[in-house]
Design a protein around this motif. Structure first.
Motif, PDB file in Angstrom:
ATOM      1  N   LEU A 184       0.969  -1.320  -0.218  1.00 44.11           N
ATOM      2  CA  LEU A 184      -0.025   0.245  -0.116  1.00 44.11           C
ATOM      3  C   LEU A 184       1.155   1.397  -0.459  1.00 44.11           C
ATOM      4  CD1 LEU A 184      -2.579  -0.480   2.777  1.00 44.11           C
ATOM      5  CD2 LEU A 184      -3.173  -1.201   0.484  1.00 44.11           C
ATOM      6  N   LEU A 185       1.726   1.096   0.420  1.00 43.80           N
ATOM      7  CA  LEU A 185       3.313   2.648   0.529  1.00 43.80           C
ATOM      8  C   LEU A 185       3.472   2.752  -0.333  1.00 43.80           C
ATOM      9  CD1 LEU A 185       4.417   2.463   3.989  1.00 43.80           C
ATOM     10  CD2 LEU A 185       2.998   3.734   3.836  1.00 43.80           C
ATOM     11  N   ARG A 186       3.528   1.690  -0.971  1.00 45.48           N
ATOM     12  CA  ARG A 186       4.013   2.380  -3.011  1.00 45.48           C
ATOM     13  C   ARG A 186       3.418   2.933  -3.548  1.00 45.48           C
ATOM     14  NH1 ARG A 186       8.673  -1.336  -3.373  1.00 45.48           N
ATOM     15  NH2 ARG A 186       8.944  -3.209  -2.106  1.00 45.48           N
ATOM     16  N   ASN A 187       2.059   2.900  -3.014  1.00 49.37           N
ATOM     17  CA  ASN A 187       1.092   3.730  -3.773  1.00 49.37           C
ATOM     18  C   ASN A 187       1.112   5.096  -3.785  1.00 49.37           C
ATOM     19  OD1 ASN A 187      -1.337   4.816  -5.392  1.00 49.37           O
ATOM     20  ND2 ASN A 187      -2.126   2.537  -4.702  1.00 49.37           N
ATOM     21  N   SER A 240      -2.025   6.943   1.760  1.00 47.84           N
ATOM     22  CA  SER A 240      -1.435   7.638   3.148  1.00 47.84           C
ATOM     23  C   SER A 240      -1.139   6.675   3.789  1.00 47.84           C
ATOM     24  CB  SER A 240      -1.625   8.437   3.954  1.00 47.84           C
ATOM     25  OG  SER A 240      -3.406   8.129   4.944  1.00 47.84           O
ATOM     26  N   ILE A 241       0.231   7.175   4.986  1.00 51.80           N
ATOM     27  CA  ILE A 241       0.872   6.495   5.630  1.00 51.80           C
ATOM     28  C   ILE A 241      -0.439   5.909   6.394  1.00 51.80           C
ATOM     29  CG2 ILE A 241       2.236   6.146   7.389  1.00 51.80           C
ATOM     30  CD1 ILE A 241       4.283   7.605   6.345  1.00 51.80           C
ATOM     31  N   THR A 298       7.256   6.412   6.724  1.00 51.94           N
ATOM     32  CA  THR A 298       7.747   7.167   6.327  1.00 51.94           C
ATOM     33  C   THR A 298       9.069   7.516   4.753  1.00 51.94           C
ATOM     34  OG1 THR A 298       6.767   8.536   8.011  1.00 51.94           O
ATOM     35  CG2 THR A 298       7.854  10.260   6.446  1.00 51.94           C
ATOM     36  N   ALA A 299      10.226   6.990   5.529  1.00 53.21           N
ATOM     37  CA  ALA A 299      11.266   7.029   5.011  1.00 53.21           C
ATOM     38  C   ALA A 299      11.150   6.143   3.651  1.00 53.21           C
ATOM     39  CB  ALA A 299      12.436   6.769   5.435  1.00 53.21           C
ATOM     40  N   LYS A 320      10.837   6.778  -0.257  1.00 52.96           N
ATOM     41  CA  LYS A 320      11.516   6.133  -1.153  1.00 52.96           C
ATOM     42  C   LYS A 320      10.663   5.140  -2.505  1.00 52.96           C
ATOM     43  CE  LYS A 320      15.212   2.460  -1.555  1.00 52.96           C
ATOM     44  NZ  LYS A 320      16.620   1.957  -0.356  1.00 52.96           N
ATOM     45  N   SER A 321       9.808   4.636  -1.825  1.00 56.44           N
ATOM     46  CA  SER A 321       9.111   4.171  -3.294  1.00 56.44           C
ATOM     47  C   SER A 321       8.786   5.394  -3.843  1.00 56.44           C
ATOM     48  CB  SER A 321       8.083   3.603  -2.720  1.00 56.44           C
ATOM     49  OG  SER A 321       8.790   2.375  -2.079  1.00 56.44           O
ATOM     50  N   ASN A 322       8.162   6.611  -3.653  1.00 59.04           N
ATOM     51  CA  ASN A 322       7.719   6.992  -4.410  1.00 59.04           C
ATOM     52  C   ASN A 322       8.250   8.251  -5.594  1.00 59.04           C
ATOM     53  OD1 ASN A 322       5.217   6.718  -3.287  1.00 59.04           O
ATOM     54  ND2 ASN A 322       4.933   8.456  -1.811  1.00 59.04           N
TER      55      ASN A 322
END
Length: 308
Positions: free
Chosen positions: A258-261, A265-266, A294-295, A299-301
């Motif tokens: 999910l965080l890669r999207n 949001s976190i 967060t980091a 990084k993914s985004n």
């Protein structure tokens, strides 16, 4: 990732640019370090004993019997039966960036000792005995397997009068962890394809489909039609981790996805992955991924943006 100890470079002789081999031998195992310093294709290699090959640096392309070809990268290993012929390509090796790989050949006696230990603790759920795989098994090392391999490199290359004893204990642990890793991967595959075939696979499917619920041992043991104590013991024995550890692992996988999207949001990732405490989510995510949520997201985004 695994790294070679300075003892290795002090004692090795560079005689070949393709698969230069350095051998370290103990009573129950043989450690081979292979280094390739130029591009090459269709290099053949074979061992008379079962072997664990693990990448240290660079990239290989492995062509194995009855298996599709695959890229072999640092942090990955493959178990090969005795006398399995490997055909290997080295698409990126150069003198400045050599490919490095270890091959740990086990004695049949040592493998039997490790499998006997597991069988003394209990047979598999299907009633079969634990045994070393008779097919090629390619997997990603977990932290524990990486640490054992790193320690074995040191032990094989150091000059210590008791290193046979040290190595025997570590190899025993390594074999057991690999067998449980293989067992886990088989159950995960079955849980996607045929989850009703056995109790563990059914529970794994149930966990994935109800990841945001309160997944207690009492509930999961009921789903498996087993007592709580028997379910917990069987799960740990066959999966190599407790049910709670597996649930956390699955929740982290979902949160990572999910965080890669960029649109998620976190907080949304935290809520959708089933954790009931945001502080615990952040703490366990950082412990397992070596990055805070967060980091990791930043990084993914950034990587996603570069891809476009």
């Amino acid at each position: 990732m695994i790294e070679l100890h300075p003892f290795h470079s002090q004692n090795r002789r560079l005689e070949n640019l393709v698969e230069n081999r350095t051998i370290h031998t103990l009573n129950n195992a043989e450690l081979n370090i292979f280094e390739t310093h130029q591009k090459a294709t269709q290099v053949l290699l074979q061992f008379s004993e079962p072997v664990l090959a693990s990448m240290i640096k660079g990239k290989k392309v492995m062509h194995l019997q009855d298996s599709p070809s695959f890229g072999f990268l640092p942090g990955e290993s493959v178990i090969l039966p005795a006398n399995e012929l490997m055909c290997i390509d080295f698409p990126e090796a150069t003198e400045q960036t050599p490919t490095q790989c270890l091959a740990l050949a086990f004695s049949e006696t040592k493998l039997k000792q490790a499998t006997d230990l597991l069988n003394q603790r209990g047979l598999k759920q299907n009633g079969k005995e634990w045994s070393m795989t008779d097919y090629n098994y390619h997997f990603t090392n977990d932290i524990a397997i990486n640490q054992i391999l790193q320690r074995l490199i040191f032990i094989f290359t150091e000059d210590h009068p008791s290193k046979d004893i040290f190595a025997d204990l570590l190899i025993q642990e390594l074999v057991i962890r690999i067998l449980q890793t293989e067992s886990k991967s088989l159950y995960l595959k079955k849980s996607h394809v045929n989850p009703n075939n056995d109790r563990i696979s059914f529970v794994l499917k149930y966990i994935r489909e109800n990841i945001t619920e309160n997944l207690s041992i009492e509930l999961l043991s009921e789903k498996a039609y087993m007592s709580e104590s028997n379910f917990y013991r069987t799960f740990k024995h066959e999966m190599g981790s407790s049910p709670n550890d597996f649930i956390i692992e699955e929740r982290l996988k979902l949160a990572e996805s999910l965080l890669r999207n960029p649109k998620v949001s976190i907080k949304e990732a935290f809520m959708a992955s089933g954790f009931n405490s945001f502080s615990y989510f952040c703490r366990i995510f950082k412990k397992k991924k070596n990055l805070s949520p967060t980091a990791f997201k930043e990084k993914s985004n950034t990587l996603t943006g570069l891809a476009y």
